[in-house]
Design an enzyme around this catalytic site. Structure first.
Site, PDB file in Angstrom:
ATOM      1  N   ASP A 295      38.123  39.286  60.439  1.00 10.85           N
ATOM      2  CA  ASP A 295      37.087  39.020  61.449  1.00 10.85           C
ATOM      3  C   ASP A 295      37.648  38.543  62.781  1.00 10.85           C
ATOM      4  OD1 ASP A 295      37.813  36.733  59.888  1.00 10.85           O
ATOM      5  OD2 ASP A 295      36.046  35.647  60.578  1.00 10.85           O
TER       6      ASP A 295
ATOM      7  N   GLU B  78      36.467  34.771  57.808  1.00 18.98           N
ATOM      8  CA  GLU B  78      37.264  33.551  57.614  1.00 18.98           C
ATOM      9  C   GLU B  78      36.877  32.485  58.620  1.00 18.98           C
ATOM     10  OE1 GLU B  78      39.914  30.466  58.096  1.00 18.98           O
ATOM     11  OE2 GLU B  78      39.820  32.000  59.641  1.00 18.98           O
TER      12      GLU B  78
HETATM   13 NI    NI Z   1      42.941  32.772  61.769  1.00 18.29          NI
END
Ligand code: NI
Length: 400
Positions: free
Chosen positions: A88, A145
């Site tokens: 991401d 994340e």
């Molecule tokens: Ni990172």
């Protein structure tokens, strides 16, 4: 520190990975141009999937809407190894002007996850070229994340991803380390990033008559100052704790004492016992100060990712892999950081270790900190990443 590229070509793993550099660069630049933020990685997942489906011997699936899993099953005896890359981007307006800068206004790969994805695609390429492998290799391209509760939580506890996994590893590129350097450490590596939300409930009034009001700004300021005593006086100097108030919002104008003040912040710990005590240590300060001044309060403590504690044995094995792959001059002991990382979720189900690969160099202008609008990677680090992950996967797959 300057390290010659001569020694870089010395090991077979690095030489093999170096052949992939043009492809690694193409993957990384495509992803960099088309960033998607946490939980929105639909095009990213489709792109990863299309690349993996062009490789032989891989079973490709999507355990969640925006994550991708590639499995290679070997017939030789060995362990089931999980390799993880996060995919991401961040909600940041990119300030880089190179031709592959973000084409998505307000989104940017400013943490290097484009590089992590390219690296794992590189490992998938190498593993798909093998006629057979030991054990089973699972490669997870993990979404989200960057945003709590994180994509790892969903994959680890909500899918069969970790069923039968013996060992797990993953890496983060690090712009504060010289490109090509590998950093690993046993034990506590990254902190638990928890959040606090405090509302001071005062009583509004005329600013000329504070005695008739309960001033939530003056009380909130006391709380900000006193929370630092939790760190310096409340716990041992040998324990690691950070309390940072990062948001303070109150009031509208010069002659009005407002009703309430809103404070937010972050609490970082490594130790489970200290993490358990932290909410009460903090609330006690809030409660005491508010009581002393006749104010009420609301307090909420939000748990973030678990602390990332590397398995000592796996970390030592990764250090050996680094010595073999990049050499002693480029293998260092990682510094623990108060930053957080949802890789910690995988470690609830299997032993493993997380490591860093340096991606900073002056010649590629890639030493800006992570999450900076000018963050970028020295792309030679992609080669180091592939070589390390590939060599680690083979070593970790060896039967007990
Ligand atoms: Ni990172």
């Amino acid at each position: 520190m300057t390290i010659s590229n001569q020694s870089a070509a010395a090991t077979p793993a690095l030489a093999r990975a170096a052949d992939l550099l043009p492809q690694l660069r193409a993957w990384r630049r495509h992803l960099h141009m088309h960033p998607e933020v946490s939980f929105q990685e639909y095009q990213t997942a489709a792109y990863i999937r299309s690349q993996l489906e062009a490789m032989p011997h891989l079973e490709v699936s999507q355990p969640s809407a925006t994550s991708v899993l590639a499995i290679r099953r070997g017939t030789l005896p060995g362990q089931t190894v999980l390799l993880r890359a996060d995919i991401d981007a961040l909600p940041i307006l990119e300030e880089n002007t190179f031709e592959y800068a973000s084409q998505q206004a307000g989104a940017m790969h400013a943490c290097g996850h484009d590089g992590h994805t390219a690296i794992l695609l590189g490992v998938a390429t190498l593993v798909s070229e093998q006629p057979d492998i030991a054990g089973e290799l699972r490669m997870i391209f993990q979404h989200a994340e960057e945003q709590s509760p994180g994509g790892a939580e969903e994959l680890v506890f909500g899918t069969a991803l970790m069923d039968g996994v013996d060992v797990v590893t993953g890496l983060h590129l690090n712009s504060q380390l010289e490109s090509g350097v590998v950093a690993v450490k046993p034990g506590a590596f990254m902190a638990a990033p928890d959040n606090i939300y405090i509302t001071v409930l005062g009583r509004g009034g005329h600013a000329a008559h504070p005695e008739e009001a309960i001033d939530p700004i003056a009380i909130g300021a006391q709380i900000v100052g006193n929370l630092q005593y939790v760190v310096s006086r409340g716990i041992s100097a040998l324990d690691a704790l950070v309390v940072s108030v990062t948001y303070f919002q109150a009031g509208t104008t010069t002659n009005v004492i407002p009703e309430r003040a809103e404070l937010k912040g972050t609490v970082r710990t490594f130790d489970a016992g200290l993490r358990e005590r932290a909410p009460e240590l903090i609330e006690r300060v809030v409660r005491g100060i508010c009581q002393a001044h006749g104010a009420g309060y609301e307090f909420r403590y939000e748990l973030g990712y678990r602390p990332l504690i590397n398995d000592d044995g796996v970390a030592e094995l990764l250090r050996q892999v680094a010595l073999d792959t990049v050499g002693a001059a480029r293998t260092v002991v990682a510094q623990p950081t108060m930053g957080g990382e949802d890789f910690s979720a995988y470690l609830q189900k299997a032993p493993g270790a997380y490591f860093n690969v340096g991606s900073g160099s002056d010649h590629s202008d890639s030493k800006f900190p992570h999450h900076h609008p000018r963050f970028t990677l020295d792309e030679d680090a992609l080669v180091t990443g592939v070589a390390m992950m590939w060599a680690a996967a083979q070593r970790l797959a060896q039967p007990d």
